[in-house]
Motif scaffolding. Structure first.
Motif, PDB file in Angstrom:
ATOM      1  N   SER A 106       0.846  -1.183   0.000  1.00  0.00           N
ATOM      2  CA  SER A 106       0.000   0.000   0.000  1.00  0.00           C
ATOM      3  C   SER A 106       0.887   1.241   0.000  1.00  0.00           C
ATOM      4  O   SER A 106       2.061   1.187   0.390  1.00  0.00           O
ATOM      5  N   VAL A 107       0.318   2.347  -0.417  1.00  0.00           N
ATOM      6  CA  VAL A 107       1.039   3.614  -0.443  1.00  0.00           C
ATOM      7  C   VAL A 107       0.789   4.351   0.870  1.00  0.00           C
ATOM      8  O   VAL A 107      -0.350   4.464   1.323  1.00  0.00           O
ATOM      9  N   MET A 108       1.853   4.832   1.484  1.00  0.00           N
ATOM     10  CA  MET A 108       1.728   5.637   2.683  1.00  0.00           C
ATOM     11  C   MET A 108       2.397   6.979   2.425  1.00  0.00           C
ATOM     12  O   MET A 108       3.032   7.188   1.393  1.00  0.00           O
ATOM     13  N   GLN A 109       2.261   7.880   3.393  1.00  0.00           N
ATOM     14  CA  GLN A 109       2.953   9.159   3.283  1.00  0.00           C
ATOM     15  C   GLN A 109       4.069   9.228   4.325  1.00  0.00           C
ATOM     16  O   GLN A 109       5.075   8.572   4.173  1.00  0.00           O
ATOM     17  N   ARG A 110       3.895   9.978   5.399  1.00  0.00           N
ATOM     18  CA  ARG A 110       5.027  10.246   6.290  1.00  0.00           C
ATOM     19  C   ARG A 110       5.182   9.245   7.416  1.00  0.00           C
ATOM     20  O   ARG A 110       6.237   9.196   8.037  1.00  0.00           O
ATOM     21  N   LEU A 124       8.366   7.135  11.459  1.00  0.00           N
ATOM     22  CA  LEU A 124       8.390   8.250  10.527  1.00  0.00           C
ATOM     23  C   LEU A 124       9.452   7.997   9.468  1.00  0.00           C
ATOM     24  O   LEU A 124      10.509   7.437   9.758  1.00  0.00           O
ATOM     25  N   ASN A 125       9.172   8.420   8.238  1.00  0.00           N
ATOM     26  CA  ASN A 125      10.130   8.218   7.160  1.00  0.00           C
ATOM     27  C   ASN A 125      10.385   9.515   6.422  1.00  0.00           C
ATOM     28  O   ASN A 125       9.669  10.508   6.611  1.00  0.00           O
ATOM     29  N   ARG A 126      11.387   9.520   5.582  1.00  0.00           N
ATOM     30  CA  ARG A 126      11.708  10.711   4.790  1.00  0.00           C
ATOM     31  C   ARG A 126      11.596  10.482   3.291  1.00  0.00           C
ATOM     32  O   ARG A 126      11.538  11.440   2.539  1.00  0.00           O
ATOM     33  N   ALA A 127      11.613   9.269   2.825  1.00  0.00           N
ATOM     34  CA  ALA A 127      11.557   9.075   1.372  1.00  0.00           C
ATOM     35  C   ALA A 127      11.046   7.706   0.969  1.00  0.00           C
ATOM     36  O   ALA A 127      11.212   7.323  -0.179  1.00  0.00           O
ATOM     37  N   PHE A 199      10.031  16.104  10.901  1.00  0.00           N
ATOM     38  CA  PHE A 199      11.034  15.110  10.531  1.00  0.00           C
ATOM     39  C   PHE A 199      11.097  14.922   9.022  1.00  0.00           C
ATOM     40  O   PHE A 199      12.184  14.845   8.439  1.00  0.00           O
ATOM     41  N   HIS A 200       9.949  14.853   8.379  1.00  0.00           N
ATOM     42  CA  HIS A 200       9.897  14.602   6.939  1.00  0.00           C
ATOM     43  C   HIS A 200      10.306  15.830   6.135  1.00  0.00           C
ATOM     44  O   HIS A 200      10.936  15.709   5.083  1.00  0.00           O
ATOM     45  N   GLN A 201       9.941  17.011   6.611  1.00  0.00           N
ATOM     46  CA  GLN A 201      10.277  18.268   5.923  1.00  0.00           C
ATOM     47  C   GLN A 201      10.995  19.170   6.906  1.00  0.00           C
ATOM     48  O   GLN A 201      10.453  20.186   7.343  1.00  0.00           O
ATOM     49  N   ALA A 202      12.205  18.784   7.263  1.00  0.00           N
ATOM     50  CA  ALA A 202      12.978  19.542   8.239  1.00  0.00           C
ATOM     51  C   ALA A 202      13.195  20.966   7.746  1.00  0.00           C
ATOM     52  O   ALA A 202      13.592  21.181   6.602  1.00  0.00           O
ATOM     53  N   PRO A 203      12.907  21.982   8.576  1.00  0.00           N
ATOM     54  CA  PRO A 203      13.067  23.377   8.130  1.00  0.00           C
ATOM     55  C   PRO A 203      14.536  23.710   7.878  1.00  0.00           C
ATOM     56  O   PRO A 203      15.408  23.315   8.667  1.00  0.00           O
ATOM     57  N   PRO A 204      14.843  24.421   6.785  1.00  0.00           N
ATOM     58  CA  PRO A 204      16.239  24.806   6.522  1.00  0.00           C
ATOM     59  C   PRO A 204      16.685  25.928   7.451  1.00  0.00           C
ATOM     60  O   PRO A 204      15.870  26.732   7.918  1.00  0.00           O
ATOM     61  N   ILE A 205      17.952  25.975   7.717  1.00  0.00           N
ATOM     62  CA  ILE A 205      18.538  27.018   8.548  1.00  0.00           C
ATOM     63  C   ILE A 205      19.611  27.728   7.736  1.00  0.00           C
ATOM     64  O   ILE A 205      20.542  27.081   7.239  1.00  0.00           O
ATOM     65  N   TRP A 206      19.467  29.034   7.582  1.00  0.00           N
ATOM     66  CA  TRP A 206      20.423  29.815   6.796  1.00  0.00           C
ATOM     67  C   TRP A 206      21.192  30.757   7.717  1.00  0.00           C
ATOM     68  O   TRP A 206      20.665  31.259   8.704  1.00  0.00           O
ATOM     69  N   ILE A 207      22.441  31.011   7.389  1.00  0.00           N
ATOM     70  CA  ILE A 207      23.287  31.806   8.266  1.00  0.00           C
ATOM     71  C   ILE A 207      22.873  33.265   8.292  1.00  0.00           C
ATOM     72  O   ILE A 207      23.263  33.998   9.203  1.00  0.00           O
ATOM     73  N   TRP A 208      22.098  33.731   7.301  1.00  0.00           N
ATOM     74  CA  TRP A 208      21.721  35.142   7.277  1.00  0.00           C
ATOM     75  C   TRP A 208      20.349  35.401   7.896  1.00  0.00           C
ATOM     76  O   TRP A 208      19.835  36.501   7.809  1.00  0.00           O
ATOM     77  N   TYR A 209      19.739  34.385   8.508  1.00  0.00           N
ATOM     78  CA  TYR A 209      18.505  34.636   9.230  1.00  0.00           C
ATOM     79  C   TYR A 209      18.791  35.522  10.449  1.00  0.00           C
ATOM     80  O   TYR A 209      19.762  35.295  11.161  1.00  0.00           O
ATOM     81  N   PRO A 210      17.967  36.540  10.703  1.00  0.00           N
ATOM     82  CA  PRO A 210      18.158  37.321  11.939  1.00  0.00           C
ATOM     83  C   PRO A 210      17.884  36.457  13.157  1.00  0.00           C
ATOM     84  O   PRO A 210      17.009  35.598  13.151  1.00  0.00           O
ATOM     85  N   SER A 211      18.666  36.651  14.186  1.00  0.00           N
ATOM     86  CA  SER A 211      18.568  35.802  15.367  1.00  0.00           C
ATOM     87  C   SER A 211      17.385  36.161  16.252  1.00  0.00           C
ATOM     88  O   SER A 211      16.944  35.365  17.066  1.00  0.00           O
ATOM     89  N   GLY A 212      16.887  37.400  16.120  1.00  0.00           N
ATOM     90  CA  GLY A 212      15.801  37.831  16.984  1.00  0.00           C
ATOM     91  C   GLY A 212      16.270  38.255  18.357  1.00  0.00           C
ATOM     92  O   GLY A 212      15.469  38.390  19.271  1.00  0.00           O
ATOM     93  N   SER A 213      17.585  38.505  18.501  1.00  0.00           N
ATOM     94  CA  SER A 213      18.121  38.840  19.819  1.00  0.00           C
ATOM     95  C   SER A 213      18.404  40.333  19.983  1.00  0.00           C
ATOM     96  O   SER A 213      18.877  40.752  21.028  1.00  0.00           O
ATOM     97  N   LEU A 214      18.159  41.166  18.937  1.00  0.00           N
ATOM     98  CA  LEU A 214      18.420  42.597  19.049  1.00  0.00           C
ATOM     99  C   LEU A 214      17.363  43.275  19.908  1.00  0.00           C
ATOM    100  O   LEU A 214      16.181  42.942  19.845  1.00  0.00           O
ATOM    101  N   ASN A 215      17.781  44.223  20.697  1.00  0.00           N
ATOM    102  CA  ASN A 215      16.871  44.989  21.520  1.00  0.00           C
ATOM    103  C   ASN A 215      16.775  46.421  21.002  1.00  0.00           C
ATOM    104  O   ASN A 215      17.545  46.848  20.122  1.00  0.00           O
ATOM    105  N   ALA A 216      15.838  47.166  21.536  1.00  0.00           N
ATOM    106  CA  ALA A 216      15.658  48.551  21.103  1.00  0.00           C
ATOM    107  C   ALA A 216      16.939  49.349  21.327  1.00  0.00           C
ATOM    108  O   ALA A 216      17.567  49.275  22.383  1.00  0.00           O
ATOM    109  N   GLY A 217      17.332  50.138  20.309  1.00  0.00           N
ATOM    110  CA  GLY A 217      18.509  50.981  20.415  1.00  0.00           C
ATOM    111  C   GLY A 217      19.781  50.322  19.943  1.00  0.00           C
ATOM    112  O   GLY A 217      20.787  50.996  19.743  1.00  0.00           O
TER     113      GLY A 217
END
Length: 297
Positions: A106-110, A124-127, A199-217
């Protein structure tokens, strides 16, 4: 075949096993996470913190298969032994179906899952998207090595010609990864969708993503000041969902009206209230909807 203990730490254990068949070799690494230190897939995200708060910490074993396959006209399957009374299910498009124990593929998905009383496990599978089952358990199709094309011609009983070499698919080195999860049924089923998605569609991580750690000023790399942390976080998450058991299957712009159309899926099997927000949606237009299975909004 040799069995080696590669890691024996306080967080996980790594057991490496060698298998051989004909001219082929399979190396399997079993990464076994200790129950009290198991970290959810979405480590560092809001989903991970919510899973921890919900006391959702299932058993986790990661399998890494490194295969050197040199067999022709042979099929390799990953066998999962189960008692005959275990209910086997597979994920299909926006739902799930039972896996018949009749040896038919039978055909399955993730994922596939097995449940008995209040306990459940899922692989869980990936392919890999083929599964069959019999009274002994479930079989995940890994590789098959048929000829690229063949058909018996007139007065010829063989699929391919026997007087020459014909190339086969799937020969050579392959790497496959699976994740086995197990836990109590009530909590497990609610989070199976998001676990398999991450697990099946792991989010990519890029080095130019902002870290979200900057504060005002503070000053960012471009020299701009007065960047607030909350504004950066909104840019990272243009669309957010209030319930981590809800999956967003698609988002598109309506061709006739200046509106966004969301397709959401609920995997718990019960009515759920979900709030859609984020920087792509104005605050006064937050959406609350009762969801059951799949809905378009």
């Amino acid at each position: 075949s040799p069995v080696r203990l590669i890691e024996d730490g306080p967080i996980r254990k790594n057991i490496q096993v060698f298998y051989s068949y004909g001219r082929s070799v399979l190396i399997v690494n079993y990464h076994i996470y200790l129950e009290e230190t198991r970290i959810p897939t979405a480590t560092g995200s809001s989903i991970a913190s919510e899973l921890v708060e919900a006391n959702y910490v299932p058993l986790q074993i990661d399998l890494k298969l490194q295969l050197f396959w040199m067999e022709s006209d042979r099929m390799l399957k990953l066998f999962i032994p189960t008692p005959p009374e275990t209910i086997l299910e597979r994920e299909v498009m926006n739902g799930k179906e039972f896996i018949p124990r009749d040896n038919r593929e039978s055909v399955m998905q993730r994922w596939i899952s097995g449940s008995s009383l209040n306990q459940v496990w899922a692989l869980l599978n990936r392919a890999q998207y083929g599964v069959s089952a019999d009274k002994n358990g479930a079989y995940i199709s890994v590789v098959r090595s048929p000829a690229y094309s063949g058909h018996p011609l007139e007065k010829q009983h063989h699929i391919v010609r026997q007087d020459r070499w014909t190339p086969r698919m799937d020969l050579g080195e392959h790497v496959f990864t699976f994740r086995l999860l197990a836990g109590e049924k009530e909590q497990f089923i609610k989070h199976l969708g998001v676990e398999s998605l991450l697990f099946h569609q792991a989010p990519p991580i890029w080095i130019w993503y902002p870290s979200g750690s900057l504060n005002a000023g503070e000053t960012d790399n471009s020299g701009k000041q007065n960047i607030r942390e909350e504004n950066i976080r909104k840019e990272i998450s243009p669309i957010t969902l209030s319930d981590n058991t809800i999956e967003m299957l698609s988002c598109r712009v309506d061709e006739e009206n200046n509106r966004l159309i969301f397709r959401l899926r609920e995997s718990k099997g019960s009515d759920t209230i979900c709030k859609i927000g984020g920087s792509a949606i104005r605050e006064e237009n937050l959406i609350n909807r009762h969801l059951s299975q799949m809905k378009s909004i």
